[in-house]
Design a protein around this motif. Structure first.
Motif, PDB file in Angstrom:
ATOM      1  N   LYS A 160     -14.409   2.190   2.868  1.00 57.93           N
ATOM      2  CA  LYS A 160     -13.178   2.464   1.757  1.00 57.93           C
ATOM      3  C   LYS A 160     -11.465   1.354   2.390  1.00 57.93           C
ATOM      4  CE  LYS A 160     -14.216   4.807  -2.020  1.00 57.93           C
ATOM      5  NZ  LYS A 160     -14.428   3.843  -2.778  1.00 57.93           N
ATOM      6  N   LEU A 161     -11.416   0.175   1.355  1.00 57.05           N
ATOM      7  CA  LEU A 161     -10.422   0.080   1.716  1.00 57.05           C
ATOM      8  C   LEU A 161      -8.815   1.050   0.901  1.00 57.05           C
ATOM      9  CD1 LEU A 161     -10.863  -4.091   1.917  1.00 57.05           C
ATOM     10  CD2 LEU A 161     -10.307  -2.750   3.768  1.00 57.05           C
ATOM     11  N   PRO A 162      -7.827   0.743   0.959  1.00 55.69           N
ATOM     12  CA  PRO A 162      -6.922   1.139   0.130  1.00 55.69           C
ATOM     13  C   PRO A 162      -6.998   0.676  -0.799  1.00 55.69           C
ATOM     14  CG  PRO A 162      -5.547   1.140   2.941  1.00 55.69           C
ATOM     15  CD  PRO A 162      -6.945   0.281   2.555  1.00 55.69           C
ATOM     16  N   GLU A 163      -6.110   1.405  -1.655  1.00 51.44           N
ATOM     17  CA  GLU A 163      -5.929   0.785  -3.396  1.00 51.44           C
ATOM     18  C   GLU A 163      -4.062  -0.106  -2.609  1.00 51.44           C
ATOM     19  OE1 GLU A 163      -4.650   3.853  -6.001  1.00 51.44           O
ATOM     20  OE2 GLU A 163      -4.771   2.265  -7.461  1.00 51.44           O
ATOM     21  N   GLY A 164      -4.997  -1.462  -3.564  1.00 57.35           N
ATOM     22  CA  GLY A 164      -3.665  -2.614  -3.782  1.00 57.35           C
ATOM     23  C   GLY A 164      -4.589  -3.861  -2.435  1.00 57.35           C
ATOM     24  N   SER A 165      -5.263  -3.058  -1.492  1.00 60.71           N
ATOM     25  CA  SER A 165      -5.622  -3.984  -0.503  1.00 60.71           C
ATOM     26  C   SER A 165      -6.499  -5.194  -1.216  1.00 60.71           C
ATOM     27  CB  SER A 165      -6.404  -3.708  -0.044  1.00 60.71           C
ATOM     28  OG  SER A 165      -5.591  -2.586   1.482  1.00 60.71           O
ATOM     29  N   ARG A 166      -6.365  -6.685  -0.750  1.00 63.80           N
ATOM     30  CA  ARG A 166      -6.917  -7.194  -0.683  1.00 63.80           C
ATOM     31  C   ARG A 166      -8.057  -7.925  -0.214  1.00 63.80           C
ATOM     32  NH1 ARG A 166      -2.947 -12.573  -1.509  1.00 63.80           N
ATOM     33  NH2 ARG A 166      -3.459 -12.004   0.506  1.00 63.80           N
ATOM     34  N   VAL A 167      -8.849  -8.306  -1.026  1.00 61.25           N
ATOM     35  CA  VAL A 167     -10.488  -9.085  -0.154  1.00 61.25           C
ATOM     36  C   VAL A 167     -10.976  -9.953  -1.034  1.00 61.25           C
ATOM     37  CG1 VAL A 167     -12.979  -8.284   0.263  1.00 61.25           C
ATOM     38  CG2 VAL A 167     -11.625  -6.534  -0.409  1.00 61.25           C
ATOM     39  N   ILE A 168     -11.048 -11.424   0.254  1.00 59.31           N
ATOM     40  CA  ILE A 168     -11.340 -12.849  -0.228  1.00 59.31           C
ATOM     41  C   ILE A 168     -12.230 -12.621   0.318  1.00 59.31           C
ATOM     42  CG2 ILE A 168     -10.625 -14.865   0.594  1.00 59.31           C
ATOM     43  CD1 ILE A 168      -8.389 -14.254   2.013  1.00 59.31           C
ATOM     44  N   LEU A 212       0.693  -1.078  -0.027  1.00 52.38           N
ATOM     45  CA  LEU A 212      -0.295  -0.381   0.182  1.00 52.38           C
ATOM     46  C   LEU A 212       0.924   1.322   0.395  1.00 52.38           C
ATOM     47  CD1 LEU A 212      -2.853  -0.575   2.691  1.00 52.38           C
ATOM     48  CD2 LEU A 212      -2.619  -1.864   0.252  1.00 52.38           C
ATOM     49  N   ARG A 213       0.988   2.558  -0.402  1.00 50.77           N
ATOM     50  CA  ARG A 213       1.249   2.916  -0.939  1.00 50.77           C
ATOM     51  C   ARG A 213       0.321   4.305   0.415  1.00 50.77           C
ATOM     52  NH1 ARG A 213      -1.299   6.414  -3.374  1.00 50.77           N
ATOM     53  NH2 ARG A 213      -3.003   5.116  -4.727  1.00 50.77           N
ATOM     54  N   PRO A 214       1.787   4.874   1.002  1.00 53.18           N
ATOM     55  CA  PRO A 214       1.843   5.337   2.799  1.00 53.18           C
ATOM     56  C   PRO A 214       0.083   6.642   2.435  1.00 53.18           C
ATOM     57  CG  PRO A 214       3.960   5.910   1.891  1.00 53.18           C
ATOM     58  CD  PRO A 214       3.210   5.150   1.175  1.00 53.18           C
ATOM     59  N   SER A 215       0.347   7.540   1.328  1.00 57.49           N
ATOM     60  CA  SER A 215      -0.656   7.582   1.643  1.00 57.49           C
ATOM     61  C   SER A 215      -2.374   7.165   0.671  1.00 57.49           C
ATOM     62  CB  SER A 215      -0.489   8.892   0.628  1.00 57.49           C
ATOM     63  OG  SER A 215      -0.063   8.299  -1.197  1.00 57.49           O
ATOM     64  N   ALA A 216      -1.994   6.202   0.527  1.00 59.30           N
ATOM     65  CA  ALA A 216      -3.470   5.744  -0.380  1.00 59.30           C
ATOM     66  C   ALA A 216      -4.648   5.548   0.316  1.00 59.30           C
ATOM     67  CB  ALA A 216      -2.765   3.498   0.204  1.00 59.30           C
ATOM     68  N   LEU A 217      -4.467   5.847   2.184  1.00 56.33           N
ATOM     69  CA  LEU A 217      -5.488   6.065   2.775  1.00 56.33           C
ATOM     70  C   LEU A 217      -6.464   6.841   2.980  1.00 56.33           C
ATOM     71  CD1 LEU A 217      -4.833   4.101   6.611  1.00 56.33           C
ATOM     72  CD2 LEU A 217      -6.977   3.872   4.565  1.00 56.33           C
ATOM     73  N   ALA A 218      -5.808   7.757   2.984  1.00 53.46           N
ATOM     74  CA  ALA A 218      -5.946   9.466   3.019  1.00 53.46           C
ATOM     75  C   ALA A 218      -6.295  10.303   1.480  1.00 53.46           C
ATOM     76  CB  ALA A 218      -4.587  10.973   2.946  1.00 53.46           C
ATOM     77  N   SER A 219      -6.259   9.666   0.747  1.00 53.94           N
ATOM     78  CA  SER A 219      -5.995  10.032  -1.161  1.00 53.94           C
ATOM     79  C   SER A 219      -7.616   9.230  -1.387  1.00 53.94           C
ATOM     80  CB  SER A 219      -5.161   9.330  -2.125  1.00 53.94           C
ATOM     81  OG  SER A 219      -5.028   8.322  -2.256  1.00 53.94           O
ATOM     82  N   ARG A 220      -7.551   7.898  -0.947  1.00 55.26           N
ATOM     83  CA  ARG A 220      -8.742   7.874  -2.065  1.00 55.26           C
ATOM     84  C   ARG A 220     -10.498   8.703  -2.232  1.00 55.26           C
ATOM     85  NH1 ARG A 220     -10.382   2.675  -2.276  1.00 55.26           N
ATOM     86  NH2 ARG A 220     -11.326   3.156  -4.105  1.00 55.26           N
ATOM     87  N   ALA A 221     -10.911   8.877  -2.943  1.00 53.35           N
ATOM     88  CA  ALA A 221     -12.427   9.701  -3.082  1.00 53.35           C
ATOM     89  C   ALA A 221     -13.146   8.408  -3.814  1.00 53.35           C
ATOM     90  CB  ALA A 221     -12.206  10.637  -3.366  1.00 53.35           C
ATOM     91  N   GLY A 222     -12.670   8.393  -5.058  1.00 54.94           N
ATOM     92  CA  GLY A 222     -12.970   7.056  -5.207  1.00 54.94           C
ATOM     93  C   GLY A 222     -15.007   7.267  -5.598  1.00 54.94           C
TER      94      GLY A 222
END
Lengths: 418, 344, 529
Positions: free
Chosen positions: C30-38, B34-44
């Motif tokens: 919201k799970l961080p990008e690159g996470s996996r979900v089983i 995971l990128r360190p900023s991944a959490l904060a950055s996602r709006a999606g």
């Protein structure tokens, strides 16, 4: 010189009673207590000495008096106007002699054993209780050379601890404290002596489960007394109920085996006693319950916790309470009071403390105990007399505000040197 | 654009991370850092579940399952609560509105007397008002147990349209031209199940007022299920709402029921379709003259052809004759039209 | 449509938020990008005719066993034992599998002229079942025929008169089981194999045994050596049970084991979104979710709890096999794996779990903090084969409100365990050595276990031992959205949001960790490669 003086003034008592609904000590400003100029009381006789207070504690019974909650039982055992304060550590400016006749040099710090029994009242011969050293049980506290008053701090003639002017103490009341003691250690000796007396009179035996209800000064001191004085000779399990986190921490530090929240106490005792439960009461509960609260609720709880033929010791001062005594009757529970102090291990006392050297007074034991357990830490706040209203409110909400013992600080009085 | 998205944009992954991911070439279920900023950055797709979910890019999409057109499943519309709701709407909304707009005159209702359901109703088609008008005019025991064959490409091309028409009219999807096996099967099953069917064999509304050749669908279903076809002729509906027009006018209409046409042993879809068309043509004659005249013309084989003269557009139009005089023409041309035009 | 197998999703920026259970509630996170979900495999097709399948299984037993009808003879003593309320989860819609199987067995027994038949609930140290629960499990016909005559009993592990000590295994483990079962000519065991841990020799050796027997394998040492206890071949718990089971067999006790498996159709239609992949949610699912969430969020927890515990699962039987214990269990386990197995590549630094409202030990009850720990660290953590999903020293993040709340009827000893034991220590070994005996022998707990509907006094200890492997393996445990006081009492860390929890986890596992979410329930088993 200022002192807090309590006068008999019914409207003020009534006002204070009403105000105390909003919290103990809240009525201090309206009530019968006033900060007035005062003189040092005259010495009532030869064996009397002047003690200048350094610290003087605020006791639950003091608060009850100021709130107007005290039982009317005590009406004839006090004389107005008086200066409250019976938990006192002070300095003997002119020296004196102590209870055992030892000479104390000027400047010695001492605590007083406040009960005003036969000796201070110059009554001779001593009553049976006093002659056995059980001064707390003296029946003459309204007679003799002094005005009525069961203790210093309730008597018009002796003065009390909440005073810059000092008080007078009879030699039999004086106990010098070690040099190593802090003033806090000194001021806590009186309540610790009460707890010591109560715990030693409870008849705790080896293997017993002891429940301590309430974790204020008396509760914590009781725990300390059991762990220090009784456990070495009679290993027992202490289960303590404590409401506030600092109380739980202290109870734990002082050696209680299980410290739980008050609503968990019954379950904890049940576990220790491996008891069954019937009608919300334990069928075989704690051998001894030390009730350091003294309310209807706490006595009812204590009766639910104790085993048949067990002992409930009332250490906290009760008043008029409404309690169902059917379980007490049915299960032959001993409900005993424990007031003040005396000579521990008097004849007929079936406590394991009989292993102690004979004829030690509660106060002597308490002084040792304070030293051993470092109980001076129970003093959590000090107030000058001028801020007595704040002090009393703090004392009335001690647990909630993270305190145990609140005391008046008289060491900063102008012009005083130590 | 809201601030949240702005902030997300400012925190978009750095180029190195992207490059790293690309170089790693990790796919599928293998682990990714995971990128360190991944959490904060996602709006999606922040609006899910209010909005439909987006499809994860990492999951292969299955081939779309067709759900519209002839594949639209109308079974829900025949469940009891839906039927009840439709009946309420039909009786209290559709019917009064149709009555007011089209002011139908009914003729030949006795043709239906004593006929067992289910029936297949075949009508000429000039206007969107035709279906509500027919539904409104059918006897009650038929009206609430009727489905309408509707053009799959027109009424079932959007989900909402399919839902609305299926609910309001009990529409079922059918191809305009060559009816495929699925929709024919579905319609036949419904008829076998006791449902009446309204169908417009022309396959669409008339572009100019004259009829179009009848296709074989109604006839095919009749032969297949053994149920008769009741011919219906609608006159004047074109003047309420014509194809290509967006204004609705009140106008008088006539709806004529004919005697049922039964499939015979040696009928094929084509021959029977011709008989149905002839029956409707006879009704057309009857609508403009009287029953006896029409019967005679039919017997001579001289019913005016539904489809009009084979000529250029203006002559076909001319041959239709003048539009009926309408009340609103008297009251003022704009008064009763809808949507109402603003008057200066 | 045939059931799709389990699936590992890699979260990208188009992935919609993921459903997390939070007790009686749920949220989308919201799970961080690159996470996996089983995701669990979709429910397998159930058996068309379960009754015929049961008949077939009874007539065609596996392993070294005669058909059931051949084992029945007039004058014999027959005992039918069956699994208790802890299975399946959630309780299944009527008819329950146990009812279907037991009715068939009884039919055969009646045909064979067997008079002496008793039914025993294989409670071990679980709470006794209530009448409605029993009626649900075995059906009214069976209940009304046996219960009024005292022929339906619940195994009582404290009834000294009705226990029989069979001896000790080679490892010195006492084997003591229900006397009626042990002295029967035939013991028929009716099992529901919800997860791979259930069944086999564990059915009788655990379900019908006593504390004296259980303590040999229900202890921290055994649990630490069971990696995982869901994987029979790497589970010390199972090795012990197999030793005991063989001793029971060698003692001459004839066991006819009937095992069944279920599909993963866990929630009824109204809650079907709970077992769907989020990006496949239809409008109906989204409306259902929003409506349910809005209602649940506003509802007092106890009503939400009542609502959920009234939910019966639509799961259906996918297989039934009968005969000799080991042969039967081999097939059962394969079937469980076929339905629940998901291949996952590699371990993760952080494992996230959304804990639901139910565990095996709180059907119709409260998921108290100890059960929260057990569900997360005991059950979900152990849903693996080969390697744990999370690496050694990794972080487990669970979402659950973890209220300081207990059902005093079902879990009296849990309250004391939580208040008095966990306040002293959370180390399973220390817990065991200092406190277990006292709780196990406490007469009050024994009284409540025998006469009320309470779990045995020692049961909370087992819950804690269940966590032992995870506690030893993990670097940290974080509970999101839990009551901080309860969470700290459990020895875990408390976080308000999942994002906070991930930040905290980074202190333990480094700044660019891998994350895997176990999207369960429905139950799945991760085969970690």
């Amino acid at each position: 010189m200022k002192a807090l003086i309590l006068e008999r003034n019914l409207p003020r008592f009534a006002a204070s009673r009403v105000a105390s609904i909003f919290g103990s000590g809240r009525g201090a400003g309206l009530g019968p207590l006033q900060l007035l100029d005062a003189e040092t009381p005259e010495l009532p006789g030869d064996e009397w000495h002047t003690l200048t207070p350094l610290l003087s504690g605020i006791c639950g019974s003091d608060l009850a008096t100021i709130d107007g909650r005290t039982s009317r039982y005590f009406e004839d055992l006090v004389s107005f106007p008086f200066v409250p304060g019976h938990e006192v550590v002070g300095v003997l400016a002119d020296g004196g002699t102590d209870h055992a006749g030892r000479v104390l040099a000027p400047g010695t710090r001492a605590v007083i054993e406040p009960v005003l029994g036969c000796a201070p009242r110059h009554i001779a011969p001593l009553c049976p209780s006093c002659s056995q050293g059980a001064t707390g049980l003296c029946g003459n506290t309204a007679f003799g050379a002094l005005e009525p008053g069961l203790q210093t701090g309730y008597c018009a003639d002796t003065g009390g601890g909440w005073s810059e002017a000092g008080l007078v103490a009879h030699a039999s009341q004086l106990h010098a404290i070690p040099e190593t003691f802090s003033d806090e250690d000194g001021v806590i000796v009186e309540p610790v002596a009460c707890a010591t007396h109560a715990v030693l009179s409870a008849g705790i035996r080896a293997g017993d489960v002891v429940a301590v209800v309430g974790a204020g000064t008396l509760g914590l001191a009781s725990i300390a007394a059991i762990t220090t004085l009784i456990r070495p000779v009679a290993p027992c399990t202490i289960v303590a109920g404590a409401k506030h986190p600092h109380q739980r921490q202290l109870a734990d530090d002082l050696g209680a085996d299980h410290v739980v929240a008050p609503d968990q106490l019954a379950r904890a005792v049940r576990r220790q006693a491996a008891s069954l439960v019937l009608g919300g009461r334990l069928t075989a509960g704690a051998d001894v319950v030390i009730d350091c609260v003294g309310s209807a609720a706490s006595i009812t709880e204590a009766l639910g916790l104790v085993r048949p033929r067990g002992t409930v010791v009332l250490v906290g001062m009760p008043g008029v309470v409404s309690v169902d005594l059917a379980p007490l009757w049915h299960r032959e529970v001993r409900l005993v009071g424990a007031y003040a102090y005396g000579a521990e291990n008097a004849p007929g006392h079936d406590s394991p403390a009989s292993a102690l050297s004979p004829e030690r007074r509660s106060f002597e034991l308490a002084i040792d105990l304070v030293a051993q357990a470092g109980l001076g830490r129970l003093v959590s706040a000090r107030y000058p007399l001028e801020r007595y209203e704040e002090a009393l409110v703090h004392a009335g909400a001690a647990g909630r505000r993270g305190a145990v013992k609140v005391a008046f600080d008289l060491t900063t009085v102008k012009g005083r040197t130590r | 654009m809201n601030s949240r998205r702005d902030s997300s944009r400012s925190l978009l992954p750095t180029r190195e991370v992207r490059a790293d991911a690309a170089l790693g070439g990790r796919v599928g279920s293998t682990l990714r850092r995971l990128r360190p900023s991944a959490l904060a950055s996602r709006a999606g797709s922040a609006h899910f579940p209010l909005a439909a979910p987006t499809w994860p890019g990492t999951v292969p999409r299955p081939a779309p399952t067709p759900e519209l057109g002839v594949h639209y499943d109308t079974a829900w519309s025949r469940r009891y609560p839906v039927r009840l709701a439709r009946a309420i709407v039909l009786d209290n909304v559709t019917r009064p509105v149709a009555k007011v707009l089209a002011q139908p005159r009914l003729r030949g209702e006795d043709a239906l007397v004593g006929l067992d359901t289910p029936l297949i109703f075949a009508a000429n088609h000039a206007s969107h008002i035709d279906t509500p008008l027919i539904l409104s005019s059918l006897p009650q025991h038929i009206r609430h147990k009727t489905v309408v064959a509707a053009a799959a490409d027109y009424f079932f091309d959007r989900r909402w349209k399919a839902d609305v028409f299926t609910f309001l009219l009990g529409a079922i999807p059918m191809e305009r031209t060559k009816v495929n096996r699925k929709s024919a099967q579905a319609a036949a099953d419904l008829i076998a199940d006791g449902w009446n069917l309204v169908i417009f064999p022309e396959g669409g509304r008339t572009p100019d007022g004259w009829g179009q050749p009848f296709r074989g669908g109604a006839a095919y279903l009749s032969i297949r299920t053994g149920r008769p076809v009741v011919p219906i002729h609608l006159d004047g509906t074109r003047h309420v709402l014509a194809k290509g027009s967006s204004t609705i006018r009140r106008s008088r209409t006539t709806l004529t029921y004919g005697l049922p046409v039964w499939p015979s042993k040696d009928d094929d879809a084509r021959s029977m379709a011709a008989r149905i068309e002839a029956a409707v043509a006879a009704l057309a004659e009857e609508a403009t003259t009287d029953w006896w005249t029409a019967r005679k013309a039919a017997a001579r084989g001289e019913s005016a052809a539904l489809q009009g003269p084979d000529a250029v557009a203006w002559r076909r139009s001319w041959a239709l004759g003048p539009a009926p005089e309408r009340q609103e023409d008297i009251a003022g041309p704009e008064e009763n039209s809808w949507p109402r035009k603003t008057r200066r | 449509m045939s059931a799709r197998p389990g699936f590992v999703l890699e979260v990208d920026r188009s992935t919609p938020p993921t459903l997390f259970w939070r007790g009686e509630r749920f949220t989308l996170e919201k799970l961080p990008e690159g996470s996996r979900v089983i995701y669990a495999p979709e429910p397998h097709e159930p058996l068309d005719d379960p009754l015929a399948a049961i008949r077939h299984a009874l007539a065609n037993p596996l392993g070294d066993s005669e058909p059931l009808s051949a084992l029945l003879f007039p004058g014999m003593k027959l005992t039918i034992a069956f699994d208790d309320i802890s299975l399946p989860l959630p309780p299944m819609e009527r008819p329950d599998i146990r009812q279907m199987v037991i009715e068939q067995v009884l039919d055969l027994a009646a045909e064979a002229g067997v008079d002496d038949v008793e039914l025993v609930v294989a409670l071990a140290l679980h709470r006794r079942m209530t009448e409605p629960e029993l009626r649900h499990a075995i059906g009214d016909r069976v209940y009304d025929a046996f219960a009024p005559n005292g022929l339906l009993t619940q195994h009582d592990a404290e009834d000294r008169d009705n226990l029989l000590h069979l001896g000790q295994t080679d490892e010195g483990e006492d084997v003591e089981i229900n006397k009626r079962a042990a002295t029967s000519d035939l013991l028929v065991y009716v099992n529901i194999n919800l997860v791979a841990m259930d069944g086999g020799h564990k059915s009788v050796a655990t379900g019908l045994s006593s504390y004296k027997s259980l303590r040999h394998h229900h202890n921290p040492e055994t649990m630490r050596k069971s990696k995982s206890f869901m994987d029979q071949h790497r589970s010390e718990l199972h090795s012990a049970n197999w030793r005991m089971g063989r001793l029971i067999r060698d003692a001459g006790i004839k066991v006819f084991q009937i095992e069944t498996t279920l599909n993963t159709d866990t929630f009824p239609d109204a809650f079907s979104y709970l077992q769907k992949r989020e990006w496949e949610w239809k409008a109906k699912d989204r409306i259902g979710f929003l409506g349910a969430k809005a209602a649940l969020d506003r509802m007092p927890a106890r009503y939400a709890r009542r609502l959920f515990h009234s939910v019966k699962a639509p799961h259906r039987m996918t297989s039934v096999q009968a005969g000799e214990v080991e042969a039967v269990h081999k097939v059962t386990t394969e079937n469980v794996w076929a339905q629940q197995g998901v291949v996952v590549e590699g371990q993760t630094d952080i494992l996230t779990l959304g804990l639901p409202y139910i565990s095996p030990y709180n059907v119709n009850s409260i998921l108290n903090p100890i059960l929260v720990a057990c569900l997360g660290l005991g059950y979900f953590f152990n849903l693996y084969r080969n390697k744990p999903l999370v690496r050694e020293g990794g972080v487990l993040i669970m979402t659950h409100p973890t209220p300081w709340e207990f059902n005093p009827v079902h879990h009296p000893s849990y309250i004391d365990f939580f208040e008095q034991v966990l306040s002293e220590t959370t180390d399973p070994s220390e817990v065991a050595s200092r406190f277990e005996e006292g709780f196990a022998t406490d007469p009050w707990y024994i009284h409540l276990y025998r006469t009320g509907h309470a779990y045995h006094g020692v049961h909370p200890f087992y819950m804690w031992y269940w966590c032992a492997h995870a506690l030893q393996h993990l670097g940290a445990v974080i509970i999101v959205g839990g009551d901080p006081k309860s969470v700290h009492r459990l020895g875990f860390r408390s976080a308000t949001t999942l994002a906070d929890a991930l930040e905290m986890a980074r202190d333990v596992v480094g700044s660019s960790p891998t994350l895997t979410h176990l999207h369960a329930p429905p139950i799945l088993m991760a085969d970690v490669q």
